[in-house]
Design a protein around this motif. Sequence first.
Motif, PDB file in Angstrom:
ATOM      1  N   GLU A  73     -11.337   3.349  -2.184  1.00 46.50           N
ATOM      2  CA  GLU A  73     -10.479   3.468  -3.355  1.00 46.50           C
ATOM      3  C   GLU A  73      -9.036   3.664  -2.923  1.00 46.50           C
ATOM      4  O   GLU A  73      -8.770   4.231  -1.865  1.00 46.50           O
ATOM      5  CB  GLU A  73     -10.925   4.617  -4.256  1.00 46.50           C
ATOM      6  N   LEU A  74      -8.120   3.157  -3.736  1.00 47.72           N
ATOM      7  CA  LEU A  74      -6.686   3.301  -3.501  1.00 47.72           C
ATOM      8  C   LEU A  74      -5.984   3.408  -4.848  1.00 47.72           C
ATOM      9  O   LEU A  74      -6.519   2.990  -5.876  1.00 47.72           O
ATOM     10  CB  LEU A  74      -6.129   2.080  -2.758  1.00 47.72           C
ATOM     11  N   THR A  75      -4.771   3.914  -4.831  1.00 47.89           N
ATOM     12  CA  THR A  75      -3.970   3.951  -6.053  1.00 47.89           C
ATOM     13  C   THR A  75      -3.343   2.574  -6.275  1.00 47.89           C
ATOM     14  O   THR A  75      -3.246   1.758  -5.351  1.00 47.89           O
ATOM     15  CB  THR A  75      -2.834   4.991  -5.943  1.00 47.89           C
ATOM     16  N   ALA A  76      -2.907   2.324  -7.502  1.00 42.41           N
ATOM     17  CA  ALA A  76      -2.239   1.058  -7.818  1.00 42.41           C
ATOM     18  C   ALA A  76      -0.967   0.910  -6.982  1.00 42.41           C
ATOM     19  O   ALA A  76      -0.621  -0.195  -6.562  1.00 42.41           O
ATOM     20  CB  ALA A  76      -1.932   0.987  -9.305  1.00 42.41           C
ATOM     21  N   GLY A  77      -0.286   2.015  -6.728  1.00 44.39           N
ATOM     22  CA  GLY A  77       0.918   1.975  -5.908  1.00 44.39           C
ATOM     23  C   GLY A  77       0.643   1.486  -4.494  1.00 44.39           C
ATOM     24  O   GLY A  77       1.424   0.726  -3.922  1.00 44.39           O
ATOM     25  N   ALA A  78      -0.478   1.915  -3.933  1.00 47.41           N
ATOM     26  CA  ALA A  78      -0.851   1.450  -2.595  1.00 47.41           C
ATOM     27  C   ALA A  78      -1.115  -0.050  -2.604  1.00 47.41           C
ATOM     28  O   ALA A  78      -0.753  -0.758  -1.662  1.00 47.41           O
ATOM     29  CB  ALA A  78      -2.081   2.208  -2.092  1.00 47.41           C
ATOM     30  N   PHE A  79      -1.730  -0.550  -3.672  1.00 49.32           N
ATOM     31  CA  PHE A  79      -1.958  -1.991  -3.800  1.00 49.32           C
ATOM     32  C   PHE A  79      -0.643  -2.745  -3.894  1.00 49.32           C
ATOM     33  O   PHE A  79      -0.483  -3.802  -3.311  1.00 49.32           O
ATOM     34  CB  PHE A  79      -2.791  -2.323  -5.041  1.00 49.32           C
ATOM     35  N   ARG A  80       0.279  -2.205  -4.664  1.00 55.35           N
ATOM     36  CA  ARG A  80       1.560  -2.874  -4.854  1.00 55.35           C
ATOM     37  C   ARG A  80       2.253  -3.062  -3.502  1.00 55.35           C
ATOM     38  O   ARG A  80       2.783  -4.122  -3.206  1.00 55.35           O
ATOM     39  CB  ARG A  80       2.438  -2.093  -5.816  1.00 55.35           C
ATOM     40  N   LYS A  81       2.208  -2.034  -2.671  1.00 52.00           N
ATOM     41  CA  LYS A  81       2.812  -2.134  -1.338  1.00 52.00           C
ATOM     42  C   LYS A  81       2.070  -3.139  -0.472  1.00 52.00           C
ATOM     43  O   LYS A  81       2.678  -3.929   0.232  1.00 52.00           O
ATOM     44  CB  LYS A  81       2.811  -0.769  -0.651  1.00 52.00           C
ATOM     45  N   ALA A  82       0.746  -3.086  -0.498  1.00 51.74           N
ATOM     46  CA  ALA A  82      -0.058  -3.957   0.358  1.00 51.74           C
ATOM     47  C   ALA A  82       0.024  -5.418  -0.075  1.00 51.74           C
ATOM     48  O   ALA A  82       0.079  -6.315   0.761  1.00 51.74           O
ATOM     49  CB  ALA A  82      -1.510  -3.493   0.364  1.00 51.74           C
ATOM     50  N   ALA A  83       0.032  -5.667  -1.381  1.00 55.69           N
ATOM     51  CA  ALA A  83      -0.013  -7.037  -1.887  1.00 55.69           C
ATOM     52  C   ALA A  83       1.363  -7.631  -2.116  1.00 55.69           C
ATOM     53  O   ALA A  83       1.487  -8.834  -2.325  1.00 55.69           O
ATOM     54  CB  ALA A  83      -0.820  -7.078  -3.187  1.00 55.69           C
ATOM     55  N   ALA A  89       1.578  -7.086 -12.257  1.00 51.97           N
ATOM     56  CA  ALA A  89       0.607  -8.027 -11.682  1.00 51.97           C
ATOM     57  C   ALA A  89      -0.639  -7.291 -11.209  1.00 51.97           C
ATOM     58  O   ALA A  89      -1.766  -7.761 -11.407  1.00 51.97           O
ATOM     59  CB  ALA A  89       1.241  -8.806 -10.531  1.00 51.97           C
ATOM     60  N   ILE A  90      -0.443  -6.134 -10.591  1.00 53.74           N
ATOM     61  CA  ILE A  90      -1.586  -5.337 -10.130  1.00 53.74           C
ATOM     62  C   ILE A  90      -2.417  -4.882 -11.328  1.00 53.74           C
ATOM     63  O   ILE A  90      -3.648  -4.985 -11.319  1.00 53.74           O
ATOM     64  CB  ILE A  90      -1.127  -4.120  -9.297  1.00 53.74           C
TER      65      ILE A  90
END
Length: 170
Positions: A73-83, A89-90
């Motif tokens: 699991e990750l936060t949406a913020g972590a996804f935003r940085k990774a993607a 969009a996330i």
Amino acid sequence: MAVRAVSVARERVVRVQLVVVAEAVPAYGDGVGLSAEIPSPCEPSLSFAAERGLEMGEFDVLTTLQRSGPPYELTAGAFRKAAMVTSGAITNRIDRMEAKGLVERVRDTGDRRTVKIRLTERGHDVTRTFMKEHLANEARLLADFDREECEELAAKLRKLLVALGDTTIK
């Protein structure tokens, strides 16, 4: 480690290549047949996604969660940085994936204001199947490289990702 870095970097480099090709087409006249001449090393990944009614961005989320390790699991913020995409969009991507049963939103037990995105069992199953096919494709693509060449390629792709603004997941 090197194969994973090559895999992640290669997917992002292909995205950049597609943008560069799309922008270059007008410079070469009508561009008819230009994209057909460029082989796509991602074709197996793209067809896997299409056969399952998923987009490559959704696989990006699935594999990012899988790489994050338990509890996946990750936060949406972590996804935003990774993607490297916008928060909107996330959100849209996670909404679609939640409707498909691939992920779920869960409140952080330590801070109820924080919502994390977690892989469901179905998400794990899809990711495992995808990764088997994806790694077989990676092995095919890297078959002519020895270990030292793979490590050199991984190092250069990491450097490219940093130059493109890539950040760590956590």
